[in-house]
Design an enzyme around this catalytic site. Structure first.
Site, PDB file in Angstrom:
ATOM      1  CB  SER A 240     -21.740 -26.460  68.373  1.00 47.63           C
ATOM      2  OG  SER A 240     -21.133 -26.036  67.186  1.00 47.63           O
ATOM      3  CG  HIS A 270     -24.973 -23.068  65.805  1.00 44.98           C
ATOM      4  ND1 HIS A 270     -24.068 -22.870  64.801  1.00 44.98           N
ATOM      5  CD2 HIS A 270     -24.297 -23.771  66.769  1.00 44.98           C
ATOM      6  CE1 HIS A 270     -22.912 -23.423  65.127  1.00 44.98           C
ATOM      7  NE2 HIS A 270     -23.026 -23.989  66.322  1.00 44.98           N
ATOM      8  CG  HIS A 317     -20.899 -16.811  59.349  1.00 45.57           C
ATOM      9  ND1 HIS A 317     -19.834 -16.571  60.178  1.00 45.57           N
ATOM     10  CD2 HIS A 317     -21.161 -18.143  59.454  1.00 45.57           C
ATOM     11  CE1 HIS A 317     -19.467 -17.706  60.743  1.00 45.57           C
ATOM     12  NE2 HIS A 317     -20.260 -18.681  60.331  1.00 45.57           N
ATOM     13  NE  ARG A 326     -18.696 -23.650  56.883  1.00 45.09           N
ATOM     14  CZ  ARG A 326     -19.271 -23.411  58.062  1.00 45.09           C
ATOM     15  NH1 ARG A 326     -19.152 -24.293  59.030  1.00 45.09           N
ATOM     16  NH2 ARG A 326     -19.969 -22.308  58.280  1.00 45.09           N
ATOM     17  CG  ASP A 372     -26.562 -24.306  58.213  1.00 44.49           C
ATOM     18  OD1 ASP A 372     -26.117 -25.463  58.247  1.00 44.49           O
ATOM     19  OD2 ASP A 372     -26.444 -23.504  59.149  1.00 44.49           O
TER      20      ASP A 372
HETATM   21  N1  HAX Z   1     -31.908 -12.561  57.289  1.00 45.80           N
HETATM   22  C1  HAX Z   1     -32.450 -11.467  57.858  1.00 45.80           C
HETATM   23  N2  HAX Z   1     -31.793 -10.687  58.750  1.00 45.80           N
HETATM   24  C2  HAX Z   1     -30.545 -11.039  59.061  1.00 45.80           C
HETATM   25  C3  HAX Z   1     -29.897 -12.157  58.495  1.00 45.80           C
HETATM   26  C4  HAX Z   1     -30.635 -12.949  57.588  1.00 45.80           C
HETATM   27  N3  HAX Z   1     -30.148 -14.038  57.025  1.00 45.80           N
HETATM   28  N4  HAX Z   1     -28.652 -12.240  58.999  1.00 45.80           N
HETATM   29  C5  HAX Z   1     -28.522 -11.219  59.870  1.00 45.80           C
HETATM   30  N5  HAX Z   1     -29.669 -10.495  59.910  1.00 45.80           N
HETATM   31  C6  HAX Z   1     -29.980  -9.365  60.778  1.00 45.80           C
HETATM   32  C7  HAX Z   1     -29.831  -9.808  62.239  1.00 45.80           C
HETATM   33  O1  HAX Z   1     -31.002 -10.491  62.694  1.00 45.80           O
HETATM   34  C8  HAX Z   1     -29.596  -8.494  62.937  1.00 45.80           C
HETATM   35  O2  HAX Z   1     -30.836  -7.833  63.062  1.00 45.80           O
HETATM   36  P1  HAX Z   1     -31.160  -6.938  64.360  1.00 45.80           P
HETATM   37  O3  HAX Z   1     -30.199  -5.803  64.283  1.00 45.80           O
HETATM   38  O4  HAX Z   1     -32.577  -6.546  64.146  1.00 45.80           O
HETATM   39  O5  HAX Z   1     -30.952  -7.795  65.563  1.00 45.80           O
HETATM   40  C9  HAX Z   1     -28.778  -7.729  61.900  1.00 45.80           C
HETATM   41  O6  HAX Z   1     -29.025  -8.349  60.627  1.00 45.80           O
HETATM   42  C10 HAX Z   1     -27.266  -7.780  62.167  1.00 45.80           C
HETATM   43  O7  HAX Z   1     -26.878  -9.113  62.288  1.00 45.80           O
HETATM   44  P2  HAX Z   1     -25.397  -9.571  61.867  1.00 45.80           P
HETATM   45  O8  HAX Z   1     -24.433  -8.854  62.749  1.00 45.80           O
HETATM   46  O9  HAX Z   1     -25.219  -9.473  60.415  1.00 45.80           O
HETATM   47  O10 HAX Z   1     -25.448 -11.128  62.203  1.00 45.80           O
HETATM   48  P3  HAX Z   1     -25.187 -11.814  63.603  1.00 45.80           P
HETATM   49  O11 HAX Z   1     -23.734 -11.992  63.772  1.00 45.80           O
HETATM   50  O12 HAX Z   1     -25.927 -11.133  64.691  1.00 45.80           O
HETATM   51  O13 HAX Z   1     -25.906 -13.231  63.377  1.00 45.80           O
HETATM   52  C11 HAX Z   1     -26.475 -15.167  62.138  1.00 45.80           C
HETATM   53  C12 HAX Z   1     -25.355 -14.213  62.527  1.00 45.80           C
HETATM   54  C13 HAX Z   1     -25.888 -16.336  61.372  1.00 45.80           C
HETATM   55  C14 HAX Z   1     -27.145 -15.700  63.413  1.00 45.80           C
HETATM   56  C15 HAX Z   1     -27.502 -14.412  61.265  1.00 45.80           C
HETATM   57  O14 HAX Z   1     -26.879 -13.984  60.069  1.00 45.80           O
HETATM   58  C16 HAX Z   1     -28.747 -15.207  60.957  1.00 45.80           C
HETATM   59  O15 HAX Z   1     -29.699 -15.200  61.753  1.00 45.80           O
HETATM   60  N6  HAX Z   1     -28.783 -15.917  59.761  1.00 45.80           N
HETATM   61  C17 HAX Z   1     -29.893 -16.764  59.420  1.00 45.80           C
HETATM   62  C18 HAX Z   1     -29.805 -18.071  60.182  1.00 45.80           C
HETATM   63  C19 HAX Z   1     -28.670 -18.921  59.685  1.00 45.80           C
HETATM   64  O16 HAX Z   1     -28.450 -19.114  58.514  1.00 45.80           O
HETATM   65  N7  HAX Z   1     -27.900 -19.482  60.644  1.00 45.80           N
HETATM   66  C20 HAX Z   1     -26.791 -20.392  60.344  1.00 45.80           C
HETATM   67  C21 HAX Z   1     -25.431 -19.728  60.429  1.00 45.80           C
HETATM   68  C22 HAX Z   1     -24.308 -20.673  60.150  1.00 45.80           C
HETATM   69  C23 HAX Z   1     -24.153 -21.609  61.268  1.00 45.80           C
HETATM   70  O17 HAX Z   1     -23.782 -21.303  62.380  1.00 45.80           O
HETATM   71  N8  HAX Z   1     -24.498 -22.807  61.044  1.00 45.80           N
HETATM   72  O18 HAX Z   1     -24.491 -23.677  62.036  1.00 45.80           O
END
Ligand code: HAX
Length: 440
Positions: A240, A270, A317, A326, A372
């Protein structure tokens, strides 16, 4: 007493030579290298954005203008009889880096009240949208519709010096920020509460007025203040913030830019994760007939989610490598205000079990909860049970950070964003897989 705008201008004048000098004298100094993983993998860790509004340390979490979350809450002037500070004072802090006095804060409170009226056509627009439209679509559309109000766009069309860009940008950002709580509350009451909007109360500060317009009793005013401040900024690289900055870099005004940023916030990876967390948690509780599960049952549910190829919402994250402060801040609020609430107990149990499961799963680089993981529980407890609205709350808060950022973008003359892309063949050549990249 100097106004916020006068103080901001003084800060801008002091800051400009620092940026100019860095570019002129040290422009070739390297901040790092970009790897193939970073180019394919969403630019993780690539240092190519500058902001002084907040900084996210992977181990410590966010600092707003150098202050941790507890320091921020302790330093800012509080609304009389309430536990959390004025959001307006926090806006002052984000813009200037200075903790405002009560007098300075109240000046912003009054300034925002004078800017808060939402144009009628925005209400008309919202009313024409099908009621099952997602509230984030409504919120973003309302912001975009107000673009005709942009002072920046008007002044730009008339012709103005680059050095003055910050001034109409500041005006647009204040005008927008002051209106967002009312737009959000209107959407809520129209969509979920039988179309019964509540008129704004000009005697109240932003948090108090928002709770009033939502129709939720105390201490929801403090929940709103806490929530808006906690969600405001997380440095510049999140979707964002980055989107808002990117769009503004084309000299698009604050309305175009914020609407775009809000669209990014609406993604399930996000901001939408907060609604997903509660959906996941409640589905799970319902399956168990409403009882709090055992740790074994919870572990199995988490594994079922992972094995079906889904993420555990609220965990992980892109930058953080520990529990999000947070999250901790909201947990402390729950411990104080709703310690025996079953949903809070379950969220706490997930906190105990999920990191171990994610570590065993071995993919997520950060197995700890993010912002979140906790926020929906608080909203639900205070009666805000329509969880597809939660990201709108996040959006009102996020606007504080991203609007402060784009004001400074214009003040410091940050350039239009234009990173370079390469082809897959070029990567293969760089990796030594092929000798010569095919042109395309
Ligand atoms: N559950 C399962 N798998 C997860 C995970 C979770 N909570 N978090 C990361 N992973 C996986 C990723 O999908 C990725 O898998 P692939 O290699 O198969 O693609 C792997 O672990 C490596 O990811 P990462 O490097 O640890 O995380 P990223 O930086 O790529 O992504 C995210 C960060 C927040 C998007 C991710 O941790 C996620 O999808 N979390 C769940 C959704 C969530 O809570 N989002 C909110 C984040 C906070 C925010 O921005 N709020 O607005």
């Amino acid at each position: 007493m100097a106004t916020l705008k006068e103080t901001l201008f003084k800060k801008i004048q002091e800051h400009r030579p620092r940026t100019t000098r860095l570019v002129k004298e040290f422009g070739d100094v390297k901040l790092g290298e970009v790897t193939i993983s970073q180019a394919i993998g969403g630019a993780r860790g690539v240092k190519c954005l500058v902001t002084d509004i907040s900084y996210l340390d992977p181990m410590e979490g966010i600092r707003f203008r150098g202050m941790t979350i507890p320091e921020t809450f302790a330093a800012l002037p509080k609304v009389p009889g309430c536990e959390y500070p004025y959001v307006e004072g926090f806006w002052y802090l984000l813009l200037t880096g200075e903790v405002p006095t009560m007098e300075q804060t109240l000046q912003v409170v009054e300034d925002f009240k004078a800017r808060a009226e939402v144009p009628r056509y925005v209400i008309d627009l919202l009313r024409t949208m099908p009621r099952d439209t997602h509230p984030m679509t409504m919120f973003s559309s309302a912001i975009l519709a107000m673009q005709r109000e942009s002072i920046f766009a008007k002044k730009y069309a008339e012709g103005m010096s680059k050095m003055d860009y910050w001034d109409p940008m500041y005006e647009d950002c204040c005008n927008l920020m002051a209106k967002l709580p009312e737009i959000a509350a209107y959407i809520y009451r129209m969509k979920y509460k039988g179309d019964t909007p509540i008129a704004s109360n000009k005697d109240l500060d932003m948090g108090g007025n928002f709770a009033h317009m939502m129709g939720i009793a105390k201490p929801y005013d403090d929940v709103a203040r806490m929530y808006f401040i906690l969600h405001s900024d997380h440095e510049s690289g999140n979707v964002s913030a980055h989107t808002t900055h990117l769009v503004a870099s084309a000299l698009s005004d604050a309305y175009y830019s914020l609407s775009a940023g809000i669209n990014g916030l609406a993604g399930p990876l996000h901001g939408l994760a907060n609604q997903e967390v509660l959906g996941w948690t409640q589905d799970f509780m319902n399956k168990l007939g409403g009882k709090v599960p055992t740790e074994e049952e919870l572990k199995k549910a988490l594994w079922d989610t992972l094995n079906s190829g889904q993420v555990i919402p609220g965990y992980g994250h892109a930058v953080l490598r520990k529990t999000d402060p947070r999250y901790t801040s909201q947990m402390e609020f729950c411990q104080k205000n709703l310690p025996d609430y079953p949903l809070f107990k379950l969220v706490n149990m997930i906190y105990k079990v999920a990191p171990g499961v994610l570590m065993e799963h071995g993919k997520a680089k950060n197995p700890w909860p993010n912002v979140d993981a906790q926020s929906g529980v608080i909203q639900w407890y205070y009666g805000l049970t329509e969880y597809d609205f939660y990201t709108v709350l996040f959006g009102v808060g996020r606007a504080l950070g991203v609007l402060a950022n784009i004001t400074w973008d214009r003040a410091l003359g940050y350039a239009i964003e234009r990173p370079k892309s390469v082809t897959t063949a070029m990567l293969e050549e760089a990796a030594g897989i092929t000798k010569k990249a095919a042109s395309n």
